[in-house]
Motif scaffolding. Structure first.
Motif, PDB file in Angstrom:
ATOM      1  N   ASP A 241      54.256  61.807  71.030  1.00 38.21           N
ATOM      2  CA  ASP A 241      53.035  61.389  70.336  1.00 38.21           C
ATOM      3  C   ASP A 241      52.494  62.595  69.561  1.00 38.21           C
ATOM      4  N   SER A 242      53.011  62.725  68.334  1.00 40.22           N
ATOM      5  CA  SER A 242      52.649  63.913  67.542  1.00 40.22           C
ATOM      6  C   SER A 242      51.168  63.898  67.159  1.00 40.22           C
ATOM      7  N   VAL A 243      50.584  62.693  67.038  1.00 39.96           N
ATOM      8  CA  VAL A 243      49.163  62.599  66.670  1.00 39.96           C
ATOM      9  C   VAL A 243      48.321  63.289  67.745  1.00 39.96           C
ATOM     10  N   ARG A 244      48.693  63.029  68.984  1.00 42.07           N
ATOM     11  CA  ARG A 244      47.948  63.609  70.100  1.00 42.07           C
ATOM     12  C   ARG A 244      48.402  65.040  70.419  1.00 42.07           C
ATOM     13  N   GLY A 245      49.694  65.295  70.254  1.00 38.67           N
ATOM     14  CA  GLY A 245      50.242  66.564  70.745  1.00 38.67           C
ATOM     15  C   GLY A 245      50.167  67.719  69.784  1.00 38.67           C
ATOM     16  N   GLU A 246      50.207  67.415  68.462  1.00 40.49           N
ATOM     17  CA  GLU A 246      50.315  68.543  67.526  1.00 40.49           C
ATOM     18  C   GLU A 246      49.053  69.398  67.463  1.00 40.49           C
ATOM     19  N   GLY A 247      49.341  70.631  66.994  1.00 39.15           N
ATOM     20  CA  GLY A 247      48.375  71.705  67.211  1.00 39.15           C
ATOM     21  C   GLY A 247      48.786  72.291  68.540  1.00 39.15           C
ATOM     22  N   ARG A 248      50.134  72.210  68.799  1.00 42.06           N
ATOM     23  CA  ARG A 248      50.669  72.668  70.084  1.00 42.06           C
ATOM     24  C   ARG A 248      50.329  74.143  70.305  1.00 42.06           C
ATOM     25  N   ALA A 249      49.968  74.455  71.518  1.00 42.46           N
ATOM     26  CA  ALA A 249      49.634  75.842  71.853  1.00 42.46           C
ATOM     27  C   ALA A 249      49.672  75.999  73.354  1.00 42.46           C
ATOM     28  N   LYS A 250      49.932  77.216  73.793  1.00 44.39           N
ATOM     29  CA  LYS A 250      50.041  77.473  75.234  1.00 44.39           C
ATOM     30  C   LYS A 250      48.748  77.101  75.954  1.00 44.39           C
ATOM     31  N   PHE A 251      48.893  76.788  77.213  1.00 41.18           N
ATOM     32  CA  PHE A 251      47.745  76.361  78.014  1.00 41.18           C
ATOM     33  C   PHE A 251      46.912  77.568  78.449  1.00 41.18           C
ATOM     34  N   LYS A 252      45.595  77.421  78.300  1.00 39.66           N
ATOM     35  CA  LYS A 252      44.705  78.461  78.822  1.00 39.66           C
ATOM     36  C   LYS A 252      43.721  77.782  79.747  1.00 39.66           C
ATOM     37  N   LYS A 253      43.569  78.324  80.903  1.00 41.66           N
ATOM     38  CA  LYS A 253      42.708  77.719  81.921  1.00 41.66           C
ATOM     39  C   LYS A 253      41.267  77.624  81.413  1.00 41.66           C
ATOM     40  N   ASN A 254      40.616  76.528  81.736  1.00 38.87           N
ATOM     41  CA  ASN A 254      39.201  76.279  81.400  1.00 38.87           C
ATOM     42  C   ASN A 254      38.909  76.250  79.899  1.00 38.87           C
ATOM     43  N   GLU A 255      39.945  76.088  79.088  1.00 38.43           N
ATOM     44  CA  GLU A 255      39.715  76.036  77.637  1.00 38.43           C
ATOM     45  C   GLU A 255      39.517  74.580  77.204  1.00 38.43           C
ATOM     46  N   ASP A 256      38.580  74.332  76.315  1.00 36.40           N
ATOM     47  CA  ASP A 256      38.417  73.000  75.749  1.00 36.40           C
ATOM     48  C   ASP A 256      39.336  72.940  74.521  1.00 36.40           C
ATOM     49  N   ARG A 257      40.528  72.331  74.710  1.00 37.07           N
ATOM     50  CA  ARG A 257      41.557  72.372  73.666  1.00 37.07           C
ATOM     51  C   ARG A 257      41.101  71.655  72.399  1.00 37.07           C
ATOM     52  N   ALA A 258      40.364  70.554  72.582  1.00 36.42           N
ATOM     53  CA  ALA A 258      39.927  69.791  71.410  1.00 36.42           C
ATOM     54  C   ALA A 258      39.007  70.633  70.537  1.00 36.42           C
TER      55      ALA A 258
END
Ligand code: SF4
Ligand code: SF4
Length: 463
Positions: A241-258
């Motif tokens: 699901d590229s619509v949801r997934g793109e803007g891919r980036a490593k996970f950072k704890k407690n980060e608001d990815r949106a």
């Protein structure tokens, strides 16, 4: 964009110099993998058990190409049934096309014997002996020592034995298990042809599962090559699901990815690690993808771990992902369903109305009516009867409708199993009954019971 699409110019298992890249897929686990395991074991049970099952004394399936005898669900099909075979093949091709248009390559990942044997038998043995992917990689890269020799020997002996077992089963589908057991009992010297066939099949299966592996799906299999023309943007497939997934980036704890403008893909590459064909599903639908769903499990477990919703990789169509809509029954699918239903109806009718006695009757070429004696005239006929059953049958021939009587002048109607008999007979009629053309119905009887009616005609003088 040209840069992004370069993955389409090469296949994932071949490097720049054209050398094979050996794939070490990570051992999958998850809901889809468990379901695949259950289905695979059921299919393996059917595959290995089917040659030993019989219906009315006949195998459930037999593809005896050597003797040109085919059996499906106890029904014998001989070369005379070629027209049924042709319709069955067209129906099968339309079914495959329809299934692929709707479900993509799901058959490859879940039902195809190649994938089932590779992923659920050979690969699992490999994991068991050599460990998961990183251990396998290490073992292959290390120098030959006692550990490597031991592990590789055990693995290849087991692979060879399983291939031998598969080869025997494969042969049982062709010649039947009775003949197979006969070959085994007689030994290699008394049954050399059968023995050679088993050895060749064993090496072919061993070569496929020990070395060729995913190359069969990505470069050899014609069904795989057809995907490009059968799939469209509405076909269901394992998709990212590229619509949801793109803007891919490593996970950072407690980060608001949106808020950070990042998509849900945490770029962990687990979907690539588990892929048995070595592709990155985030590049979109690719010819190499066998829809095994291993990447769905891998991604779901990562999503769970980082507390994001599952389903970043899922079974969906390209259009469905783009417009967030469910599966659509397109006109193309409806047309295929219509054609398939018509063909299935035709095939069912042909099988139901098919007689196990095939007859062909014709007046002997170049003959007219003959004077039999002072009171009678005769016509001479050729009769061919094919017995499609496994029983020996003795038939009698009589006139059912029309004047006169039958006199057999060729072979008796003694039909051995699955063979044809050619004979000749006369129809003799009284001179008072003579007409220029008399329509007649001939009956074939077995133990006093009418088993077949044949229409023909008697040619008389122009009166
Ligand atoms: S991309 Fe996913 S579904 Fe396709 S072959 Fe690889 S792991 Fe299987
Ligand atoms: S497994 Fe999921 S989150 Fe990880 S890289 Fe693949 S798509 Fe992205």
């Amino acid at each position: 964009m040209a840069q992004e699409e370069t993955f389409r110019d090469t296949i994932s298992t071949v490097d720049d110099k054209g050398k094979r890249i050996w794939i070490y897929p990570k051992k999958p686990k998850g809901w889809f993998y468990d379901k695949r395991k259950q289905l695979s074991y059921l299919l393996l049970l059917i595959l290995f058990g089917l040659p030993y099952l019989k219906i009315n004394g006949e195998p459930v399936v037999l593809f005896n190409v050597i003797e040109r005898k085919f059996v499906f669900f106890g029904q014998i099909f001989l070369p005379q049934d070629l027209y049924i075979f042709a319709i069955a093949m067209i129906t099968f091709i339309i079914f495959i096309a329809l299934f692929t248009i709707v479900f993509g390559r799901l058959f490859c990942g879940w039902v195809c014997p190649q994938t089932i044997f590779m992923e659920m038998v050979f690969r699992r043995i490999e994991y068991w002996i050599e460990g998961d992917w990183t251990h396998q990689k290490k073992l292959n890269n290390q120098k030959w020592n006692a550990e490597k020799i031991r592990k590789k020997s055990i693995k290849h002996v087991l692979f060879w034995l399983i291939s031998f077992f598969i080869a025997n089963t494969f042969l049982a589908y062709i010649i039947g298990y009775e003949q197979l057991f006969e070959i085994i009992q007689k030994g290699p010297f008394k049954s050399f042809g059968g023995f050679i066939a088993i050895v060749i099949f064993t090496f072919v299966f061993y070569g496929v599962f020990a070395f060729m592996r995913e190359q069969v799906c990505t470069t050899v299999c014609p069904y795989g090559r057809l995907q490009g023309v059968l799939l469209d943007e509405n076909s269901l497939a394992v998709a990212y699901d590229s619509v949801r997934g793109e803007g891919r980036a490593k996970f950072k704890k407690n980060e608001d990815r949106a808020s950070a403008g990042k998509g849900d893909c945490i770029d962990c590459r687990q979907c690539i690690h588990v892929c048995p064909t070595g592709i990155d599903i985030r590049n979109g639908t690719q010819l190499e993808c066998v829809n095994c769903t291993a990447c769905i499990d891998a991604c779901d477990s990562m999503m769970e771990a980082v507390d994001l919703p599952k389903g970043l990789i899922k079974i969906a169509s390209e259009e469905g992902i783009k417009h967030n809509q469910p599966f659509i029954w397109t006109t193309r699918i409806k047309v295929y369903v219509g054609i398939l239903l018509v063909l299935m109806g035709l095939l069912t009718t042909m099988i139901i109305t098919r007689s196990n006695l095939e007859t062909n009757i014709s007046r002997t070429r170049g003959t007219l009516f003959q004077k039999y004696d002072d009171e009678h005239f005769s016509n001479i006929y050729d009769l061919t009867i094919t017995n499609k059953t496994s029983q020996v049958r003795d038939l009698q021939i009589k006139i059912l409708e029309g004047p006169g009587k039958v006199e057999l002048i060729g072979k008796e109607l003694h039909l051995i199993e699955q063979a044809e008999v050619k004979t000749k007979f006369l129809i003799i009629i009284d001179k008072d009954d003579l007409e220029s053309n008399i329509e007649m119905v001939i009956g074939l009887y077995e133990n006093g019971e009418l088993v077949k009616k044949i229409n023909t005609s008697f040619l008389g003088p122009n009166i």
